[in-house]
Write a protein that holds these residues in place. Structure first.
Motif, short mmCIF file in Angstrom:
data_model
loop_
_atom_site.label_atom_id
_atom_site.label_comp_id
_atom_site.label_asym_id
_atom_site.label_seq_id
_atom_site.Cartn_x
_atom_site.Cartn_y
_atom_site.Cartn_z
N THR A 166 7.23 14.21 -9.63
CA THR A 166 6.81 12.90 -9.72
C THR A 166 6.15 12.37 -11.00
N LEU A 167 6.33 13.43 -11.96
CA LEU A 167 5.51 12.88 -13.20
C LEU A 167 6.19 11.73 -14.02
N PHE A 168 7.38 11.28 -13.48
CA PHE A 168 8.03 10.36 -14.16
C PHE A 168 7.21 8.95 -13.69
N GLY A 169 6.42 9.10 -12.61
CA GLY A 169 5.67 7.59 -12.11
C GLY A 169 4.23 7.78 -12.63
N ASP A 170 3.97 8.84 -13.46
CA ASP A 170 2.56 8.71 -14.07
C ASP A 170 2.29 7.80 -14.98
N LYS A 216 0.83 -1.28 -0.04
CA LYS A 216 -0.12 0.15 -0.04
C LYS A 216 0.89 1.36 -0.19
N ILE A 217 0.27 2.42 -0.31
CA ILE A 217 0.88 3.66 -0.09
C ILE A 217 0.91 3.81 1.43
N ILE A 218 2.05 4.22 1.71
CA ILE A 218 2.42 4.48 3.31
C ILE A 218 3.14 5.78 3.51
N ASN A 219 3.16 6.38 4.53
CA ASN A 219 3.87 7.53 4.81
C ASN A 219 5.40 7.10 4.94
N TRP A 220 6.33 7.58 4.32
CA TRP A 220 7.71 7.07 4.59
C TRP A 220 8.41 8.25 4.86
N ASP A 221 9.45 8.03 5.98
CA ASP A 221 10.30 8.99 6.56
C ASP A 221 11.47 8.67 6.05
N PRO A 222 11.98 9.68 4.89
CA PRO A 222 13.27 9.23 4.22
C PRO A 222 14.49 9.40 4.83
N VAL A 223 14.64 10.06 6.24
CA VAL A 223 15.90 10.08 6.91
C VAL A 223 15.96 8.90 7.95
N ALA A 224 14.75 8.73 8.57
CA ALA A 224 14.87 7.46 9.57
C ALA A 224 14.63 6.05 8.82
N LYS A 225 14.39 6.42 7.41
CA LYS A 225 14.17 5.43 6.36
C LYS A 225 13.04 4.31 7.07
N ALA A 230 2.11 4.96 -7.50
CA ALA A 230 3.33 4.33 -6.62
C ALA A 230 3.62 5.61 -5.60
N HIS A 231 3.03 6.74 -5.63
CA HIS A 231 3.38 7.69 -4.72
C HIS A 231 2.28 8.76 -4.64
N ASP A 232 1.29 8.29 -4.54
CA ASP A 232 -0.11 8.97 -3.92
C ASP A 232 -1.05 7.86 -3.65
N PRO A 233 -1.80 8.18 -2.32
CA PRO A 233 -2.52 7.22 -1.74
C PRO A 233 -3.98 7.10 -2.78
N ASN A 234 -4.38 8.47 -3.25
CA ASN A 234 -5.71 8.58 -4.00
C ASN A 234 -5.43 7.84 -5.46
N ASP A 235 -4.40 8.24 -5.89
CA ASP A 235 -3.69 7.69 -7.34
C ASP A 235 -3.83 6.06 -7.05
N PHE A 236 -3.31 5.74 -5.99
CA PHE A 236 -2.94 4.07 -5.79
C PHE A 236 -4.39 3.68 -5.98
N GLU A 237 -5.38 4.03 -5.40
CA GLU A 237 -6.74 3.47 -5.39
C GLU A 237 -7.24 3.55 -6.92
N GLY A 289 11.35 15.46 11.46
CA GLY A 289 10.84 16.68 10.75
C GLY A 289 11.12 16.91 9.28
N VAL A 290 11.60 15.61 8.58
CA VAL A 290 11.44 15.74 7.06
C VAL A 290 9.99 15.83 6.73
N MET A 291 9.95 16.13 5.37
CA MET A 291 8.71 15.92 4.41
C MET A 291 8.55 14.48 4.20
N VAL A 292 7.39 14.21 4.66
CA VAL A 292 7.02 12.52 4.41
C VAL A 292 6.79 12.31 3.02
N GLU A 293 7.39 11.38 2.35
CA GLU A 293 7.19 10.97 1.05
C GLU A 293 6.05 9.69 1.15
#
Length: 844
Positions: A220-224, A171-180, A275-282, A348-352
């Motif tokens: 993110t258009l590369f994942g469209d 599923k699309i989840i909230n990912w912390d790219p610093v804490a990974k 692969a990069h948006d919860p609504n788009d995933f659905e 504090g990093v922006m969630v992906e």
């Protein structure tokens, strides 16, 4: 005897250790007393306790001490939280500072380093608990990662998995790219940021026509894998089923119809990045679209984007994409906007939003059980204040499956093993070789959700669990309701069949004097232990727990702690006076009471009744206000003054001892140290420590309405007398004649009028002074100086001007008819008072 001066440091020294060694903090499972249980919200072992912890602890300690004195078998169970993400981040940094890489160090050694950190910080936290004076039962202390909790966590995971309540899915989840690591929705904090809608041309295949696609994330258009329009949108019907050329990639993607495209929003055309948006995933699931992951775990661009962008950060990639779109004449417009962006609570990093295989809890059946139970009066969790029940219910209504796996090493490792395409979930590892355990650990809140019952021995049916579950009260801040309160509630109902606690007492957050949150960047942080050093734990606790109503944010004000210290000092001085005068008291005999004795006893009973009512409702601000008014006004400022004139009588000594003892008992839950010190000096006491003494019970027989009314009236007369004396600069040469024949003996003594009372009027100016039942005249010949004459002349002129202004205003019919009636009436009353005052000055 008490020292001359109140010194909080010497008063608080050594008492905590004595209480603890005496076993006063411990519960007694063998007792026939009614049990009363609170489990401490476990602080994280990431650091030291802050003001919020001090507030939380003060509130709970007040409840526990109060209930213990009421005769309950109290259990206040302490513990700490392993705080997976936060602790791991701290240990990674500590190792990094030593030049050690987590992955090179290895999992086993890294976990050892985490345990070292835990033991180190746990010791600090225990010392801080002691400083605060909190009566925790250390014999029952737990840790969210101890063996018992680990067994409970595995049991829940295995049982839920077997029931289908826990599953593994992509599923699309909230990912912390610093804490990974993955994050739950509650671990994402949103804040408004300046951004833009970037309008991009998506050209139709083999055509110069294009669709205007607006996005806030052009990188993110590369994942469209499609663009979508609403099937009812007539503007785009002719394009449905055709292809557009994906900008910069030159790949063909279809134009589809989907309800996700809102005709009223933007251009009505949306890019679909499954692969990069919860609504788009659905949307992708509905249309069987390809899922193209375009980022690495550190949020840099991966091999699925053109080579030029590979390895770039999200931010750098965006800048390059915009430049290239502009060059190719594909960027139509940039439309500024402000929108909310999610950031990791920990780093504090922006969630992906990332497509990942994770473990989830199926929430709907668990949440529905909570909603059903909250409709049942005797089974629900009762929130104080009640408005916070809506917060929980709303969360349960809109909840979604809970992502519980975290890509960390510190925490409860997921009890799942993999071998080829098989999966095994169990309490222990499979016996056969070749199985590899899941590397991930569980969300910290997964174990914390079991805290009210796993700490008492669950999944085993222990005596502690039988006696102390459900808990009676949980005290916590409103910000923790979604993270913790809600999860304890559904887990308690699911696993125990009962609510986890009867009452959930919610307090607000502590902010600075200007209402801002405490933060390092603002430099406005307050260390509670600095405050204890300056003013003592009693002053800090009392202030934190009584400053505002439950559920309300408070603004920290050091001046108020100083005021509390002054209040304690007042109690100290009053107690010192009492103790000096009752040293020879052998027994308390409340017999042959004088009116003033009955007055203070009656006032105490009324205060006790109201205080108990507020204590039982957890309204400590109101309870403390009642006690404060009684202590300061009735006892210190009035009764002690009255008692000085009959201090050698048994009734006065007994009353002083009786009232002081009960004041100390009412204050003990708020101020444990100073009340213990004074209680220990009493010549007569029921127990070796005030902590195990009995809380006073209201007794209607001690209400003396007549005496209370008489003394109230005499005190009103005394106040009025002193005001007139001060206003007119009267000296001790004044004379007084009472116009009422009641016993005025107490008045005469308190006003020191023994040599000033006359029976007949004197031939000089008389000042009338009265209360409801007492009337008198003060005779005093004032010698008027030139300065007095000038002041009087100025007062007359000012009054004349004010009277003229008011008369003019009140003669204006328009004002009288349109102004609020209360304001007009006040103007009339003020005019009457000024006219009266002017007449007095003119005739003087």
């Amino acid at each position: 005897m008490l020292d001359k001066k109140y010194d909080h440091k010497s008063v608080e020294e050594g008492k905590y250790e004595k209480w603890r060694e005496a076993g006063y903090f411990n519960c007694d499972p063998e007792s026939n007393k009614k049990p009363f249980t609170i489990v401490l919200p476990p602080p994280n072992v990431t650091g030291v306790l802050h003001l919020g912890h001090a507030l939380d602890a003060a509130i709970q300690d007040i409840i526990i001490r109060y209930k213990k004195m009421q005769g309950f078998d109290t259990l206040w169970l302490p513990g700490m939280d392993h705080a997976a993400i936060a602790t791991e981040a701290k240990v990674v940094k500590r190792l990094k500072d030593k030049g050690i890489n987590k992955y090179e160090y290895g999992r086993e050694k890294f976990i050892e380093a985490c345990w070292d950190w835990t033991h180190e910080h746990a010791d600090v936290i225990r010392k801080q608990w002691a400083k605060l004076g909190v009566s925790l039962d250390y014999t029952k202390e737990r840790f969210t990662l101890d063996d018992g909790m680990s067994e409970a966590v595995r049991k829940v995971f295995v049982d839920f998995y077997n029931e289908g309540l826990i599953y593994r899915g992509e599923k699309i989840i909230n990912w912390d790219p610093v804490a990974k690591t993955a994050l739950s929705n509650e671990e994402v904090l949103y804040s408004e940021e300046k951004s833009a809608f970037y309008h991009i041309k998506y050209k139709l295949e083999n055509s110069e026509e294009y669709l205007d696609v607006a996005t806030t994330r052009p990188e993110t258009l590369f994942g469209d894998t499609a663009v979508a329009v609403n099937e009812n949108d007539k503007r785009y019907k002719k394009y449905v089923g055709k292809n557009v050329v994906l900008p910069l990639v030159n790949k063909l993607i279809p134009v589809i119809t989907d309800e996700h495209a809102d005709m009223e929003k933007g251009t009505g055309v949306v890019k679909i990045t499954p692969a990069h948006d919860p609504n788009d995933f659905e949307v992708g699931n509905r249309h069987n679209l390809e899922r193209v992951i375009i980022m690495n775990d550190d949020a840099t661009m991966n091999e699925n984007v053109p080579k030029k962008y590979q390895g770039m950060s999200r931010e750098d990639a965006r800048e390059e994409v915009l430049k290239d779109l502009k060059k190719q004449d594909l960027l139509l417009a940039i439309e500024p906007l402000v929108h909310e962006v999610g950031h990791s609570e920990r780093t504090g990093v922006m969630v992906e939003p990332m497509l990942k295989k994770q473990w989830f809890v199926k929430m709907r059946p668990l949440a529905d059980k909570v909603l059903e139970t909250q409709k049942k009066k005797d089974e629900k969790v009762n929130f104080v204040p009640s408005r916070y029940e809506k917060t929980m219910n709303h969360w349960m209504e809109i909840t979604y499956d809970w992502c519980i796996s975290r890509q960390l090493w510190w925490g409860h490792r997921i009890p799942a093993w993999y071998k080829e395409d098989k999966i095994y979930v169990g309490m222990e590892a499979p016996k056969e070789e070749g199985w590899i355990q899941d590397d991930d650990v569980l969300d910290t809140w997964f174990s914390s959700a079991l805290w009210p019952f796993a700490t008492l021995g669950w999944p085993h049916n222990t005596d502690l669990l039988e006696r102390y579950y459900p808990n009676d009260v949980l005290a916590t801040g409103y910000d923790i309701i979604p993270f913790w309160v809600n999860r304890m509630t559904f887990q308690g109902l699911k696993l125990m069949g009962k609510r986890p606690f009867e009452y959930c007492l919610i307090h607000g957050l502590i902010r600075d004097k200007e209402g801002r949150k405490f933060s390092k960047s603002l430099g406005n942080g307050i260390d509670p232990f600095d405050m204890i050093e300056l003013y003592g734990a009693d002053a800090l606790r009392y202030y934190l727990a009584t400053d505002v109503a439950p559920g309300t944010d408070m603004r920290f004000d050091e001046e108020k702690i100083k005021s509390t210290w002054n209040y304690i000092n007042k109690i100290w001085n009053a107690s010192r006076f009492v103790l000096m005068n009752i040293e020879d008291l052998k027994e308390i005999k409340l017999e042959d009471l004088k009116p003033e004795d009955k007055w203070i006893i009656s006032k105490f009973e009324t205060t006790l009744k109201e205080t108990t009512k507020f204590m039982d409702k957890f309204e400590f601000n109101n309870a403390s206000a009642k006690i404060y008014d009684f202590v300061w006004t009735n006892f210190c400022d009035s009764y002690i003054e009255m008692a000085k004139y009959s201090i050698d009588t048994l009734s006065t000594k007994s009353t002083l001892c009786y009232i002081l003892t009960n004041i100390l008992k009412m204050l003990h839950p708020f101020m444990p140290y100073v009340t213990e010190e004074i209680y220990g000096m009493l010549p007569i006491k029921e127990s070796e420590s005030i902590m195990i003494s009995e809380y006073p019970k209201y007794d209607k027989k001690n209400i003396y309405e007549i005496e209370e009314s008489v003394i109230d009236d005499q005190l009103e007369f005394i106040k009025n007398f002193r005001n007139i004396k001060a206003e007119n600069n009267m000296t001790k040469e004044l004379k007084v004649m009472f116009d009422t024949e009641d016993d005025n003996n107490l008045i005469v003594k308190m006003l020191k009028l023994e040599d000033s009372v006359v029976k007949e009027p004197l031939g000089m100016k008389a000042y009338k002074v009265f209360s409801k039942s007492v009337k008198a005249q003060i005779f005093f010949e004032k010698i008027e100086t030139e300065a007095d004459k000038e002041l009087k002349k100025a007062q007359i002129e000012m009054l004349k001007l004010s009277i003229a202004r008011r008369e003019k205003l009140l003669s204006n019919e328009n004002y009288v008819n349109k102004a609020p009636e209360a304001i007009v009436n006040k103007e009339r009353q003020d005019l009457e008072n000024e006219q009266k005052k002017l007449k007095e000055l003119m005739n003087d």
